[in-house]
Design an enzyme around this catalytic site. Structure first.
Site, PDB file in Angstrom:
ATOM      1  N   GLU A 131       0.895  -1.050  -0.017  1.00 51.53           N
ATOM      2  CA  GLU A 131       0.036   0.040  -0.152  1.00 51.53           C
ATOM      3  C   GLU A 131       0.877   1.184  -0.137  1.00 51.53           C
ATOM      4  O   GLU A 131       0.517   2.225  -0.638  1.00 51.53           O
ATOM      5  CB  GLU A 131      -1.001   0.222   1.187  1.00 51.53           C
ATOM      6  CG  GLU A 131      -1.979   1.123   1.310  1.00 51.53           C
ATOM      7  CD  GLU A 131      -2.954   1.036   0.147  1.00 51.53           C
ATOM      8  OE1 GLU A 131      -3.836   0.281   0.273  1.00 51.53           O
ATOM      9  OE2 GLU A 131      -2.704   1.839  -0.882  1.00 51.53           O
ATOM     10  N   GLY A 189      14.117  19.804   1.644  1.00 53.95           N
ATOM     11  CA  GLY A 189      13.832  18.458   1.774  1.00 53.95           C
ATOM     12  C   GLY A 189      12.850  17.655   1.056  1.00 53.95           C
ATOM     13  O   GLY A 189      12.489  16.413   1.137  1.00 53.95           O
ATOM     14  N   ASP A 203       9.194   8.218 -11.089  1.00 49.69           N
ATOM     15  CA  ASP A 203       8.724   7.856 -10.065  1.00 49.69           C
ATOM     16  C   ASP A 203       6.995   7.601 -10.204  1.00 49.69           C
ATOM     17  O   ASP A 203       6.518   6.508  -9.688  1.00 49.69           O
ATOM     18  CB  ASP A 203       8.761   8.676  -8.800  1.00 49.69           C
ATOM     19  CG  ASP A 203       7.929   8.418  -7.357  1.00 49.69           C
ATOM     20  OD1 ASP A 203       8.636   7.436  -6.784  1.00 49.69           O
ATOM     21  OD2 ASP A 203       7.077   9.163  -7.326  1.00 49.69           O
ATOM     22  N   LYS A 207       4.503   4.108  -9.886  1.00 47.10           N
ATOM     23  CA  LYS A 207       3.148   3.840  -9.245  1.00 47.10           C
ATOM     24  C   LYS A 207       1.999   3.601 -10.412  1.00 47.10           C
ATOM     25  O   LYS A 207       1.204   2.818 -10.143  1.00 47.10           O
ATOM     26  CB  LYS A 207       2.970   5.372  -8.535  1.00 47.10           C
ATOM     27  CG  LYS A 207       4.097   5.547  -7.521  1.00 47.10           C
ATOM     28  CD  LYS A 207       3.839   7.058  -7.149  1.00 47.10           C
ATOM     29  CE  LYS A 207       4.757   7.149  -5.927  1.00 47.10           C
ATOM     30  NZ  LYS A 207       4.897   8.817  -5.587  1.00 47.10           N
TER      31      LYS A 207
END
Lengths: 444, 444
Positions: A131, A189, A203, A207
């Site tokens: 998940e 960050g 990325d 997904k």
């Protein structure tokens, strides 16, 4: 009280620390909900000496993380090491083969090796849960795999990368340019020192490939995701989009394409794309700001479902990891045969990638051109010759670069191939100062 | 192929018809996902002869729906009869006691008798599932019970009634008044002939009480939900809210209140309210239009999670009912002991209702007053005397009623009790043409 679910934790970075803090902070609650405690037995990471702000003295330390997979006192292994291959994958395989359930936040590993791991868990009758690999704390894997399980999913799309969404919505709020906002995101960050994995769309593509497999029952096909990042988007694009009633968001979109070039009922093919899109103000995704993720699934009975929340960070990611552990503690392994991707791997379709040329849509096209007579005529002639119908066009001087002018247009609906053809006609034209930028408009 | 999950279906209204259509339309997909077919064995409804647009000839007909609970060839019973008590409740009890899992869309029955039924299922080791009872096709029960299970939920709120949301967002878009839009909603089938159950907030209160039990681990306490409907909202209120940067939505909100009047750590109490609220434009719930539902849960690790989608209708509701059946077919009963409300009934807390007087918030207050000198002075004096600080105030003539004027104000943050006290001071004043309308502003 039933016996605890005993876990081993590999990887003690931000998320690993978050998982330990969550399990300690919410221990009583987790026990009541899971019906038994979740107990950390062993931990492992590269550097034992590093101060992580959590007390590790109560847990056994393993220098070799793979050894955790063989421990008799462990029921489930949590992999938070990262990386598509290497130690993470070795640990995952070993854990499952030793009869442990595996929980991971590792989207790259699942996108590349998820089916192999799923087959192993189906044999071993253990759970494989991930998940946290998509949309951080938002239970969208569960939402698709179980919540929307009764539906034929027509289309799936969403905002899948928090870093890109933070950058785009900050550009929107402040009028600043990409590189400037990226530097701020890195300082805070929100973006890595090497941001390419996020800002180039990789990325989000990981997904999307995972969600596609669950939604459409197809074998994961990460390699076929058409990917374009956000690095070429300028403050001027965002301003133009705003003037037209849109915001710009990096959208991952997937759907099954039943189109056939011969007009017959075609073979089912899978269309997957991660591109920046223009999203109309009145669409729910236009209001997703900051490092938030949001996924829309359109089911043939449910209609449009939206799942939204924090897409990254130690807290949200830990929330998803521990939710998976609670499922396992409760005994909800997704059916006897596991089926981490909703159906068993042997039942999954292999779909060829769908070409995009025949897709109907409206596009935003931005040209940076020399400020001299005849340029607009050249561009509009190419559009006409390729059969692209222009809905609106704005020409605007750019103060930051002498001599160049921005021309932005939105097309009427038409096949994507026509836009590509128009750009091909313009290729090599001395009028163009740089390659045009094309973004699709997100349709209803 | 594993043996089918055999179901009996009671109630063949819109939703019952939808469930049959879904199970037939998506049969192959359901079988692949559930690992076995879901097969309708028997059906029952009040009137056998009625044409429902679906072919019932393949299913056994039971005149007495309760008899379905005793059939040996049935594994799970789907209750779509409706009503908090009566035949629905009798059927539910019987089904569980005969060892059948129960799936229901009946929010009234769950709000009133959910704990009793949960105890029965915990004993019988069967499942009790009611995803369709809250927010139609949106898997918010699963999202809270499983997806957010690792979190201490701090607050829960949302748009839980599609009829009210349709009316409010239509009033917003068209500038029309409540009664006018209600008539349209009734004509279109979005509102019942007797709309009071929806527009007075009872339906939303049922749903809120169910969600509270899952999120906070408290025994369902429907009777303590403070409920106020939308019938007194005027076009002028919506216009004022808009001018101030808000939309009006009927919001159900619940949270645990640890406040103690003595300043010590107090007993945990449950605050539950269904009221129209002013929602700021930049809040995700401000963009929820039409018959859509949306639920926000704030977890201590997940942060803010949002679940959104169609809140009613045969398709979405059937989607939720069949998702529950797929869970059951897969063997995911929520743990050996069931625990339909996430934790076992014996572990649930009994929380006293929290009073609202000490709650800090900002309020919108609308007065309808006689248009004569001194009225504003009287109102503002009452505010001052009760300690209510006014942030903004608008006075506006109303064209539709001769002689009356609308005064709308928004207060600074303060205890709700002060606003009540101010209104008490004004009670019986001849200046007020009607009872003032108070709506809270939805805070961050």
């Amino acid at each position: 009280m039933a016996a605890p679910l005993r876990i081993a934790l590999a990887g003690l970075g931000t998320v690993g620390g978050g998982v330990i803090r969550l399990i300690e902070t919410n221990a009583a609650l987790i026990t009541r909900r899971a019906g038994r405690p979740i107990e950390i037995v062993a931990v492992s990471a590269r550097d034992r000496g590093k101060d992580r702000g959590v007390d590790l003295s109560r847990y056994a330390w393993e220098d070799d993380m793979t050894a955790m997979a063989a421990r008799d006192d462990v029921d489930a292994v949590v992999e938070l090491v990262g990386g598509a291959d290497g130690p993470a994958l070795t640990l995952a395989r070993n854990a499952i083969q030793h009869g442990k359930s595996l929980v991971t936040a590792n989207k790259a590993m699942i996108a590349h090796h998820g089916l192999e791991l799923a087959e192993l868990t189906e044999k071993a009758k253990v759970a494989l849960k991930f998940e946290a690999a998509v949309a951080g704390g938002v239970p969208v894997i569960k939402g698709l795999r179980e919540g929307a399980a009764a539906n034929n999913i027509d289309r799936l799309y969403g905002i899948l990368n928090g870093t890109c969404n933070f950058i785009l919505s900050t550009m929107e709020d402040t009028g600043r340019d990409f590189s400037d906002v990226l530097s701020e995101a890195q300082a805070k960050g929100y973006a890595e020192a090497d941001p390419s994995f996020d800002v180039e769309g990789t990325d989000a593509a990981h997904k999307l490939a995972i969600l596609s497999a669950i939604a459409f029952g197809t074998r994961i096909d990460f390699a076929s995701v058409e990917t374009q990042g956000i690095t070429r988007i300028q403050a001027a694009d965002i301003a133009q989009a705003d003037a037209l009633g849109y915001v710009i968001r990096l959208i991952g979109i997937a759907e099954v394409d039943e189109h056939s070039e011969n007009g017959e009922g075609g073979q089912r093919r899978l269309f997957q794309r991660v591109h920046p899109h223009l999203v109309p103000f009145d669409h729910p995704l236009a209001h997703v700001d900051g490092a938030t993720n949001a996924v829309v699934a359109e089911g043939n009975f449910s209609g449009r479902l939206l799942f939204q929340g924090a897409g990254a960070g130690d807290g949200p990611t830990a929330s998803a990891v521990v939710a998976d552990l609670i499922d396992i503690a409760r005994g909800d392994l997704g059916g006897e045969a596991g089926a981490p991707f909703s159906i068993q791997v042997s039942e999954m379709e292999t779909m060829a990638p769908a070409p995009s040329g025949h897709r109907l849509g409206r596009a935003y096209i931005r040209f940076t051109v020399a400020d001299r007579p005849g340029v607009l005529a050249e561009i509009t002639a190419a559009m006409r010759d390729a059969g692209v119908s222009i809905e609106s066009l704005i020409q605007k001087g750019r103060h930051e670069e002498g001599g160049n002018v921005l021309v932005a247009m939105v097309t009427h609906e038409g096949p994507e191939a026509r836009v590509s053809e128009a750009l091909r006609l313009l290729e090599g034209s001395p009028a163009l100062a740089e390659r045009p930028l094309v973004m699709q408009l997100l349709g209803e």
